[in-house]
Write an enzyme that holds these catalytic residues in place. Structure first.
Site, PDB file in Angstrom:
ATOM      1  N   VAL A  85     -13.760  -1.573   5.778  1.00 29.70           N
ATOM      2  CA  VAL A  85     -14.319  -2.483   4.593  1.00 29.70           C
ATOM      3  C   VAL A  85     -15.255  -1.572   3.890  1.00 29.70           C
ATOM      4  O   VAL A  85     -15.934  -1.124   4.470  1.00 29.70           O
ATOM      5  CB  VAL A  85     -15.210  -3.512   5.174  1.00 29.70           C
ATOM      6  CG1 VAL A  85     -15.700  -4.395   4.046  1.00 29.70           C
ATOM      7  CG2 VAL A  85     -14.346  -4.400   6.389  1.00 29.70           C
TER       8      VAL A  85
ATOM      9  N   TYR B  55       0.779  -1.113   0.019  1.00 31.33           N
ATOM     10  CA  TYR B  55      -0.043   0.119   0.139  1.00 31.33           C
ATOM     11  C   TYR B  55       0.687   1.292  -0.035  1.00 31.33           C
ATOM     12  O   TYR B  55       1.005   1.922  -1.079  1.00 31.33           O
ATOM     13  CB  TYR B  55      -1.098  -0.008   1.235  1.00 31.33           C
ATOM     14  CG  TYR B  55      -2.067   1.151   1.015  1.00 31.33           C
ATOM     15  CD1 TYR B  55      -3.287   0.881   0.353  1.00 31.33           C
ATOM     16  CD2 TYR B  55      -1.659   2.475   1.425  1.00 31.33           C
ATOM     17  CE1 TYR B  55      -4.228   1.782   0.153  1.00 31.33           C
ATOM     18  CE2 TYR B  55      -2.752   3.540   0.891  1.00 31.33           C
ATOM     19  CZ  TYR B  55      -3.872   3.160   0.502  1.00 31.33           C
ATOM     20  OH  TYR B  55      -4.638   4.161   0.058  1.00 31.33           O
TER      21      TYR B  55
HETATM   22  P1  NAD Z   1     -15.764   3.581  -2.091  1.00 31.25           P
HETATM   23  O1  NAD Z   1     -15.430   2.834  -3.087  1.00 31.25           O
HETATM   24  O2  NAD Z   1     -16.702   3.030  -1.017  1.00 31.25           O
HETATM   25  O3  NAD Z   1     -16.402   4.856  -2.656  1.00 31.25           O
HETATM   26  C1  NAD Z   1     -15.935   5.650  -3.894  1.00 31.25           C
HETATM   27  C2  NAD Z   1     -16.730   6.448  -4.586  1.00 31.25           C
HETATM   28  O4  NAD Z   1     -16.348   7.171  -5.408  1.00 31.25           O
HETATM   29  C3  NAD Z   1     -18.409   6.052  -5.068  1.00 31.25           C
HETATM   30  O5  NAD Z   1     -19.102   7.069  -4.687  1.00 31.25           O
HETATM   31  C4  NAD Z   1     -18.076   5.900  -6.235  1.00 31.25           C
HETATM   32  O6  NAD Z   1     -19.449   6.171  -7.027  1.00 31.25           O
HETATM   33  C5  NAD Z   1     -17.404   7.160  -6.830  1.00 31.25           C
HETATM   34  N1  NAD Z   1     -16.832   6.914  -8.013  1.00 31.25           N
HETATM   35  C6  NAD Z   1     -15.841   5.972  -8.501  1.00 31.25           C
HETATM   36  N2  NAD Z   1     -15.365   6.553  -9.724  1.00 31.25           N
HETATM   37  C7  NAD Z   1     -16.103   7.467 -10.086  1.00 31.25           C
HETATM   38  C8  NAD Z   1     -15.988   8.280 -11.107  1.00 31.25           C
HETATM   39  N3  NAD Z   1     -15.207   8.194 -12.157  1.00 31.25           N
HETATM   40  N4  NAD Z   1     -17.010   9.432 -11.197  1.00 31.25           N
HETATM   41  C9  NAD Z   1     -17.750   9.795 -10.073  1.00 31.25           C
HETATM   42  N5  NAD Z   1     -17.847   9.055  -9.094  1.00 31.25           N
HETATM   43  C10 NAD Z   1     -16.737   7.785  -8.840  1.00 31.25           C
HETATM   44  O7  NAD Z   1     -14.491   4.023  -1.573  1.00 31.25           O
HETATM   45  P2  NAD Z   1     -13.808   4.656  -0.196  1.00 31.25           P
HETATM   46  O8  NAD Z   1     -13.023   3.344   0.285  1.00 31.25           O
HETATM   47  O9  NAD Z   1     -14.779   5.215   0.462  1.00 31.25           O
HETATM   48  O10 NAD Z   1     -12.702   5.562  -0.530  1.00 31.25           O
HETATM   49  C11 NAD Z   1     -12.732   6.722  -0.720  1.00 31.25           C
HETATM   50  C12 NAD Z   1     -11.662   7.681  -0.307  1.00 31.25           C
HETATM   51  O11 NAD Z   1     -11.308   7.203   1.013  1.00 31.25           O
HETATM   52  C13 NAD Z   1     -10.325   7.194  -1.334  1.00 31.25           C
HETATM   53  O12 NAD Z   1      -9.670   8.268  -1.670  1.00 31.25           O
HETATM   54  C14 NAD Z   1      -9.516   6.215  -0.418  1.00 31.25           C
HETATM   55  O13 NAD Z   1      -8.388   5.962  -0.735  1.00 31.25           O
HETATM   56  C15 NAD Z   1      -9.958   6.829   0.972  1.00 31.25           C
HETATM   57  N6  NAD Z   1      -9.630   6.030   1.948  1.00 31.25           N
HETATM   58  C16 NAD Z   1     -10.264   4.796   1.976  1.00 31.25           C
HETATM   59  C17 NAD Z   1     -10.025   4.145   3.310  1.00 31.25           C
HETATM   60  C18 NAD Z   1     -10.647   2.691   3.528  1.00 31.25           C
HETATM   61  O14 NAD Z   1     -10.116   1.616   4.425  1.00 31.25           O
HETATM   62  N7  NAD Z   1     -11.744   2.382   2.829  1.00 31.25           N
HETATM   63  C19 NAD Z   1      -9.187   4.466   4.547  1.00 31.25           C
HETATM   64  C20 NAD Z   1      -8.675   5.567   4.159  1.00 31.25           C
HETATM   65  C21 NAD Z   1      -8.841   6.349   3.077  1.00 31.25           C
END
Ligand code: NAD
Length: 400
Positions: free
Chosen positions: A283, A243
């Protein structure tokens, strides 16, 4: 959003393939959205934030940000997501059902939300957003950038960048779980090529966030004192090679540099701020696809037990302590907001690394909580909710 589709009732069960689920349950997704709203409504909150744009609003951290803005702070929310409606026998995506439910609950509570469903990376969706803000909102006080996407079409050249999850520099073998048989296995991942690193940074780095902010500034749609945030992750030594020091980590480093640049720009132009917020691992659809993260999360759940925060709890803490107050947030040395403090406590990580070294198929259920991981994963798609009768047909054509 559109005319109501014909009713199409169907019994919906989870259809999983590895770390993806091909079906979603509309009633289950509605239940999940309602639980988050209830969590937010438990505390009465106030702030000066009036208009909020959430880019990536339908699932994970973006959905929780939209719910907190709407129901916690009574703000007007414009969300952007990329979700599929139901078609013939296929259910819609979970994010589509989440947004349909959110609109329904917002409407009954007299709250203002609109959603644009389309590619946030494109010029077309940026223009549509500008028109919607002009006609229905006005200037923005808060912009949340929460995209997690596998690909990005460059809006100028139409080239499609693809992101990969690979180590940089050398091949890496990581422990992970084979979800088809719940076995702990070793997965060898080849190092990324220079091109793969470059493309992953183009998809998950800061360039699209920067484009959004520049466009909104040019269109005079950013209010004075506006704040913008993008979410990032650092994580543990156990997942570091795949990562943080891998391709996604390179993208996150660029995102964090973009925050510093955008912060200076917003300070000068509107007395605003841009920060990256480092969240805890949880998750979501995006995180489940990263090799080693499901195993890491299973171990982490068992160590943290009730101290583990949910997505909505993280976002409530972010808004209440850092964003929706007049005070400036506490930042780390790299000028980031940190919500991963509990996950990264030295005692937690020491215990985790010990378990990571020892974990195997035979002791997985003693050292980790794979059932919670699987349950949280299925819940993302509206399954495994005790109050829902999954033998009952449901209308899969739900719109907003
Ligand atoms: P997720 O997959 O639950 O959500 C992604 C969102 O992006 C959805 O609403 C989807 O519709 C939207 N999306 C994707 N491609 C798109 C596009 N081309 N146009 C418009 N919308 C689009 O993801 P998540 O885990 O909530 O991640 C969101 C952010 O948080 C990311 O930057 C991720 O790196 C960060 N993050 C996640 C975690 C984790 O453990 N899940 C931890 C820390 C940070």
């Amino acid at each position: 959003m559109k005319t109501r589709s014909a009713i199409h009732k169907k019994i919906v069960f989870p259809k999983t393939r590895g770390y993806i689920c091909l079906t979603a349950h509309p009633e289950g997704c509605k239940h999940n959205v309602k639980s988050q709203i209830n969590e937010v409504l438990r505390t009465k909150l106030t702030s000066k934030i009036k208009n909020v744009l959430v880019i990536g609003s339908s699932t994970g951290y973006g959905l929780s940000s939209a719910i907190t803005s709407l129901f916690g702070y009574d703000a007007n929310v414009l969300g952007i997501c990329f979700e599929k409606p139901a078609s013939r026998d296929r259910t819609a995506t979970a994010g589509y059902y989440n947004i349909a439910a959110l609109h329904k609950f917002a409407e009954s509570a007299g709250k203002n939300i609109r959603t644009i469903n389309g590619d946030a990376y494109s010029k077309e969706i940026k223009h549509k957003t500008i028109d919607t803000l002009r006609n229905h909102y006005g200037k923005l006080d808060l912009i949340i950038y929460s995209l997690a996407a596998p690909k990005r079409k460059d809006p100028f050249s139409d080239y499609i960048y693809t992101s990969v999850i690979k180590p940089i520099g050398m091949r890496h073998t990581t422990k992970t779980i084979d979800l088809s048989n719940s076995k702990v296995i070793n997965k060898e991942v080849e190092p990324a090529t220079i091109m793969e690193i470059h493309e992953t940074v183009k998809v998950m780095g800061g360039s699209d966030w920067e484009l959004w902010i520049n466009t909104l500034l040019e269109e005079d749609l950013i209010n004075s004192n506006c704040r913008t945030l993008a979410y990032s992750y650092i994580g543990s030594k156990a997942t570091e090679k795949i990562y943080r020091s891998g391709t996604i980590g390179a993208a996150k480093e660029e995102l964090e540099k973009t925050a510093i640049y955008l912060n200076e720009k917003l300070q000068k132009q509107v007395n605003g701020n841009a920060w990256v917020c480092v969240n805890k691992a949880l998750v979501t659809q995006a995180s489940s696809a990263i090799p080693s993260i499901p195993l890491y999360l299973s171990l982490l759940f068992k160590i943290l037990k009730i101290r583990d925060e949910s997505c909505i709890e993280q976002i409530l803490r972010l808004f209440n302590n850092h964003i929706a107050t007049d005070k400036l947030p506490l930042l780390d040395n790299e000028k980031r907001i940190r919500l991963d403090d509990i996950e990264l406590e030295p005692d937690v990580q020491q215990e985790l690394l010990q378990r990571w070294g020892n974990v195997a198929t035979e002791n997985l259920h003693t050292l980790g909580d794979l059932d919670k991981f699987k349950n949280d994963f299925l819940k993302l798609f509206g399954f495994n909710i005790s109050s829902i009768d999954y033998n009952k047909p449901v209308d899969i054509n739900v719109d907003w």
